[in-house]
Write a protein that holds these residues in place. Structure first.
Motif, PDB file in Angstrom:
ATOM      1  N   UNK A 119      18.207  -2.346 -36.000  1.00 57.42           N
ATOM      2  CA  UNK A 119      18.250  -4.065 -35.698  1.00 57.42           C
ATOM      3  C   UNK A 119      16.929  -4.837 -36.284  1.00 57.42           C
TER       4      UNK A 119
ATOM      5  N   UNK B 151      16.219  -7.540 -35.155  1.00 60.34           N
ATOM      6  CA  UNK B 151      15.270  -8.197 -34.121  1.00 60.34           C
ATOM      7  C   UNK B 151      14.714  -7.334 -33.228  1.00 60.34           C
ATOM      8  N   UNK B 152      14.354  -6.188 -33.538  1.00 57.88           N
ATOM      9  CA  UNK B 152      13.468  -5.283 -32.674  1.00 57.88           C
ATOM     10  C   UNK B 152      12.057  -5.819 -32.675  1.00 57.88           C
TER      11      UNK B 152
ATOM     12  N   UNK C 162       9.462  -8.883 -31.617  1.00 59.83           N
ATOM     13  CA  UNK C 162       9.669  -9.936 -30.676  1.00 59.83           C
ATOM     14  C   UNK C 162       9.323 -11.013 -31.397  1.00 59.83           C
ATOM     15  N   UNK C 163      10.036 -12.119 -31.479  1.00 61.09           N
ATOM     16  CA  UNK C 163      10.044 -13.308 -32.379  1.00 61.09           C
ATOM     17  C   UNK C 163       8.625 -14.140 -31.758  1.00 61.09           C
ATOM     18  N   UNK C 164       8.218 -14.162 -30.761  1.00 61.02           N
ATOM     19  CA  UNK C 164       7.400 -15.048 -30.079  1.00 61.02           C
ATOM     20  C   UNK C 164       6.050 -14.392 -30.427  1.00 61.02           C
ATOM     21  N   UNK C 165       5.878 -13.166 -31.126  1.00 61.74           N
ATOM     22  CA  UNK C 165       4.670 -12.564 -31.333  1.00 61.74           C
ATOM     23  C   UNK C 165       4.475 -12.508 -33.019  1.00 61.74           C
TER      24      UNK C 165
ATOM     25  N   UNK D 253       5.065 -14.902 -38.378  1.00 63.57           N
ATOM     26  CA  UNK D 253       5.956 -14.573 -37.166  1.00 63.57           C
ATOM     27  C   UNK D 253       7.042 -13.821 -37.982  1.00 63.57           C
TER      28      UNK D 253
ATOM     29  N   UNK E 114      10.242 -14.116 -38.002  1.00 66.66           N
ATOM     30  CA  UNK E 114      11.360 -15.042 -38.808  1.00 66.66           C
ATOM     31  C   UNK E 114      10.688 -15.384 -40.171  1.00 66.66           C
TER      32      UNK E 114
END
Lengths: 297, 263
Positions: B90, B92-93, B95-98, B139, B141
């Motif tokens: 995936x 999304x492994x 962490x989007x906040x880092x 980031x 994303x």
């Protein structure tokens, strides 16, 4: 006609097409990413559009009030603004706002603490999760103001009753949203957290809370709105508490005095405060966190 | 031939795995045994439903075997740990906040591997290895799928784990990017000689990446064969390419297989 011919028959499908290689793609297309014009950039800013919207609404208000010409029912925007400034200058409106906001913050913070405890219990155990589900289903639809009569019996005519009502208004929506957020944190993130050997506490603070932040912020926003509503309603019913009247009381009192512009000024204060918190506090929080991280567009 | 026999790094011995679905207890693998040596590129290959991902997660320590043991070095595996880092399929492994760098740093510091300046240096080194230095402060994303997977690989490799577990890491990428990523992974392996345990459902990918390939049959996963590979799909002693052999082992080798149904 085509169907009758075998597909491999080249001549039947027209003349042969030679390979084509372009060594000199055309140039002269200018800049690939052209900057937008000044006007477009100005209107891209939400603040600009929303300010214009507010000005338009104020104009409509002014126009309607002048056409109606009945200051007792519907004062003009200018009269309201004047009453608003007057209220600020005489410190009457200002002190009412301070009283309301102080009470509100006390109730809000206490509500958040209760919500945090409840969510922690719900996240740690299955009994806790069931309890949270049941309690939220029972109490979330219950209007806070309906508890005020009871609160007055339990806590007397002081700030205690209002704070009790506020805690009730804040707690359920925050707890529910936080818990839902925790549950929807992606399985992959959880495994990443475990993989790198996070302790239980670090797992909550470094994986669960940031992962659930979109829901948590929603909960905080809903809780804030509920608390604000409950507070003004309680003050309207309740009147003066020990430390002096809040905004609800200010509105109620001015209605009794038929100072309708001041009633509107009190309402305006509630609205302005709501807008300010939404746009300054929560919007900034969202922009610094979940929007920046691409968790919300 | 080497004089001393190399001791296996990872030993999977008679492992049966089960997991609870909605209203069934599903057996994912049945008595699977294999062993991985240090610096192997060990590929587990099989059709969907052969329990290969479950097997990998068991090596990661996320699932406990109901039968058999998994041993890494001298220790039996009982829970997840930073000595076995998992790279997921995936996107999304991360962490989007880092940011990219923080994602790698987070792994190093929260596992207690390194801290402070050392951790930063190590993180930058591996980000450079996957050619993402320019994006260190972006980031996740803002990155493409291939770049996200490269960050995940950098994060795994920065831990310098005893074994890097990869769960179809390139399956969600487009074909062109996938080929490029396979090439880069092989280059990274040349540099680091990290032990890889790589799960895939693509025969071509297995042949290209692996030096050993374990074939599993589906429902439940059982060992069908273990083959060596040189990465170029060479023609074997029986005159067939490795990929053709794998295909026949996986699909035609089953007694009364599909051919019987057609005849």
């Amino acid at each position: 006609m085509v169907g009758e011919l075998p597909m491999s028959d080249e001549t039947a499908r027209g003349p042969e097409r030679p390979d084509y290689i372009n060594d000199n793609p055309p140039t002269g297309f200018g800049v690939v990413a052209k900057p937008l014009g000044l006007l477009e950039r100005i209107f891209d800013r939400g603040e600009v559009r929303k300010t214009l919207m507010l000005i338009a609404l104020a104009l409509v208000w002014e126009g309607y009030a002048r056409w109606l010409d009945n200051p007792l029912l519907f004062p003009t925007f200018i009269d309201t603004a004047r009453a608003f400034l007057q209220g600020l200058r005489s410190r009457e409106l200002l002190s009412a706002t301070v009283v309301s906001v102080t009470t509100l913050l006390q109730g809000y913070v206490l509500g958040l603490v209760c919500a945090a405890l409840l969510t922690a219990f719900a996240t740690a155990t299955r009994v806790g999760a069931d309890l949270l589900d049941t309690l939220t289903a029972m109490f979330n639809p219950l209007p806070s103001i309906a508890l005020l009569p009871l609160a007055m019996i339990w806590f007397g005519l002081g700030n205690g009753s209002i704070i009790f009502v506020l805690v009730h208004a804040v707690m359920w929506s925050v707890a529910l949203n936080t818990h839902t957020g925790f549950r929807s944190v992606s399985q992959t993130w959880r495994m990443v957290g475990q993989n790198y050997g996070l302790s239980r506490f670090a797992y909550v603070t470094r994986i669960l809370i940031p992962g659930a932040l979109p829901s948590i912020l929603t909960g905080l926003k809903i809780g804030w709105a509920f608390a604000w509503r409950a507070l003004i309603a309680a003050e309207l019913v309740f009147g003066v508490s020990s430390s002096g009247g809040g905004l609800g009381w200010f509105i109620f009192q001015n209605k009794n005095l038929l100072e309708i512009p001041s009633v509107f000024a009190g309402l305006l204060m509630v609205i302005i405060f709501g807008l300010a918190v939404e746009n300054l506090v929560f919007r900034t929080l969202e922009q610094r966190t979940i929007r920046r991280w691409g968790m919300q567009s | 031939m080497a004089t001393e026999v190399q001791k296996p790094l990872l030993d999977v011995d008679g492992v049966t795995l089960q997991y609870r679905a909605r209203d069934h207890l599903v057996t994912a693998t049945y008595r699977v045994s294999f062993s991985v040596r240090k610096s192997d590129r060990y590929v587990i290959l099989g059709p969907s439903g052969c329990g290969k991902s479950t097997l990998l997660k068991a090596v990661g320590g996320f699932i406990k075997p109901v039968e058999g043991t998994i041993t890494l070095g001298e220790r039996q595996i009982t829970r997840p740990g930073p000595d076995r880092v998992l790279v997921f399929q995936e996107f999304d492994q991360l962490l989007p906040w880092k940011t990219v760098e923080q994602n790698v740093l987070f792994a190093l510091t929260s596992s207690g591997r390194l801290s402070g300046g050392e951790a930063v240096d190590r993180a930058r080194h591996y980000i450079e290895k996957v050619k993402l230095t320019k994006f260190a402060d972006s980031y996740p994303h803002m990155l493409s799928g291939g770049m996200k997977q490269r960050v995940a690989i950098a994060r795994g490799m920065a831990m310098e784990p005893e074994i890097l577990l990869m769960d179809e890491p390139f399956a969600a990428l487009d074909a062109l990017t996938r080929g490029q990523m396979q090439e880069e992974l092989l280059q990274l392996w040349e540099d680091t000689r990290v032990t890889l345990l790589f799960v895939t459902h693509s025969i071509a990918e297995a042949v290209r990446i692996g030096n050993r390939i374990l074939l599993l049959t589906p429902h439940p996963g059982r060992v069908r064969a273990e083959l060596g590979s040189t990465g170029i799909d060479a023609i074997g002693a029986d005159g067939r390419r490795l990929s053709a052999r794998i295909e026949s082992l996986l699909f035609e080798g089953e007694p009364d297989g599909r051919r019987a149904a057609h005849e």
